[in-house]
Write an enzyme that holds these catalytic residues in place. Sequence first.
Site, mmCIF file in Angstrom:
data_model
loop_
_atom_site.group_PDB
_atom_site.id
_atom_site.type_symbol
_atom_site.label_atom_id
_atom_site.label_comp_id
_atom_site.label_asym_id
_atom_site.label_seq_id
_atom_site.Cartn_x
_atom_site.Cartn_y
_atom_site.Cartn_z
ATOM 1 N N SER A 63 0.793 -1.233 0.000
ATOM 2 C CA SER A 63 0.000 0.000 0.000
ATOM 3 C C SER A 63 0.824 1.280 0.000
ATOM 4 C CB SER A 63 -0.957 0.010 1.201
ATOM 5 O OG SER A 63 -2.088 -0.789 0.933
ATOM 6 N N LYS A 66 0.286 3.883 -2.663
ATOM 7 C CA LYS A 66 -0.676 4.986 -2.586
ATOM 8 C C LYS A 66 -0.003 6.339 -2.398
ATOM 9 C CE LYS A 66 -4.407 2.035 -0.838
ATOM 10 N NZ LYS A 66 -3.858 0.789 -0.302
ATOM 11 N N SER A 123 -6.119 3.537 4.273
ATOM 12 C CA SER A 123 -5.479 2.799 3.188
ATOM 13 C C SER A 123 -6.507 2.119 2.290
ATOM 14 C CB SER A 123 -4.498 1.750 3.741
ATOM 15 O OG SER A 123 -3.649 1.271 2.726
ATOM 16 N N LYS A 229 2.598 6.639 4.816
ATOM 17 C CA LYS A 229 1.822 5.471 4.400
ATOM 18 C C LYS A 229 2.478 4.168 4.829
ATOM 19 C CE LYS A 229 -1.762 3.854 2.794
ATOM 20 N NZ LYS A 229 -1.550 2.896 3.881
#
Length: 387
Positions: A63, A66, A123, A229
């Site tokens: 993730s 992102k 997320s 993140k």
Amino acid sequence: MRKVVAGLVSFILITGMMVPNALAAEKAEVQFAENASSAIIMERDTGEVLYEKNSEESLPPASMTKIMTMLLIMEAIDKKQLKYEDMIRVSENAASMGGSQIFLEPGEEMSVQDMLKGIAVASGNDASVAMAEHLGGTESGFADMMNEKAKELGLEKTHFSNSNGLPIENHYTSAHDLAVIAKELLKYEDITKFTGIYEDYLRQDTDNPFWLVNTNKLVRFYPGVDGLKTGYTKEAKYGLTATAEKEGMRIIAVVMGSPSPKERNADVTTMLDFAFSQYKTHKLHERNEAVGEVKISKGQQKNVKAVTGESISILTKKTESIDQVVEKIELNENMKAPILKGDEIGTLIVENGGKVVSETPLVAEDEVLEASWWTLFKRVLGGFGGN
């Protein structure tokens, strides 16, 4: 063609001069994230790498993908191609995403602002795909935009195949490249208003409220952390791209392939502690600070302000100081309309002790459209008038 129009702005601080070799020697003496696959510490303004371990190795980012997704969203907002209040309609495809999600329904509409919350805090894979489809037409079209941006940033160990980081073929990046993407994202100061949220709600005033809790626990437990993140898949293991700001210095720390979230967070905490205890920055300019003006031929306006494309600082060890800084501003000549906001129109060069320590693009503060023939005709007539 360029001309130097300003310079020799000196900042006398204390004594001693930053020596790059001394910084390199310091980096070689420390060891962090021993059980992770790769790691890096980068200072945001200068891009100086304070520590790295296998930082050029291409690995699945999960993730942390992102970060690039959020970068393209923030760029679109900055260019006024997108507004926070715009409503995004959710497709069947976006709503079908598994893993981390905010449980979007097909046909549901949600604002860009809330979509960003869903991506940055929870997320949300579904929110990432919904935004990707809105900006790129399709998710594969958005992936093309991601790869074009990676190319623009000079990233050689990165290729994206989706917007959310769910396992897919030919999808990888490196700790170094993630740090560079994070550096670019942090130009847009609004982003930390989202990534720095620990808990919040979506659809709060509806029959279907959704509680958001940040997957990055350091936002709550490490002073100064306000992003960016986390990431996890079985293949990628645990990763985190974190950023924190203290005393005017912003640090980016990346860990990839850690065996557990506890170890990942401990590694990033130790890396941040090291950076803040050992280094300091000397701020020279904020982003979007006007430092000159460029003449534009055949434009509706005759001139446009040249502003800094990002924050500009000098980095030193805390035991050192910079002796003298000299700035040189080079502005492009013979520029013709149209000029778009953000177009590069010059360079600000910073030297320390006769050595170039940074070269930062200067960009147009506003767009300059082509002047009409009538405007140009009146200028010609005005030129005959004399003084």
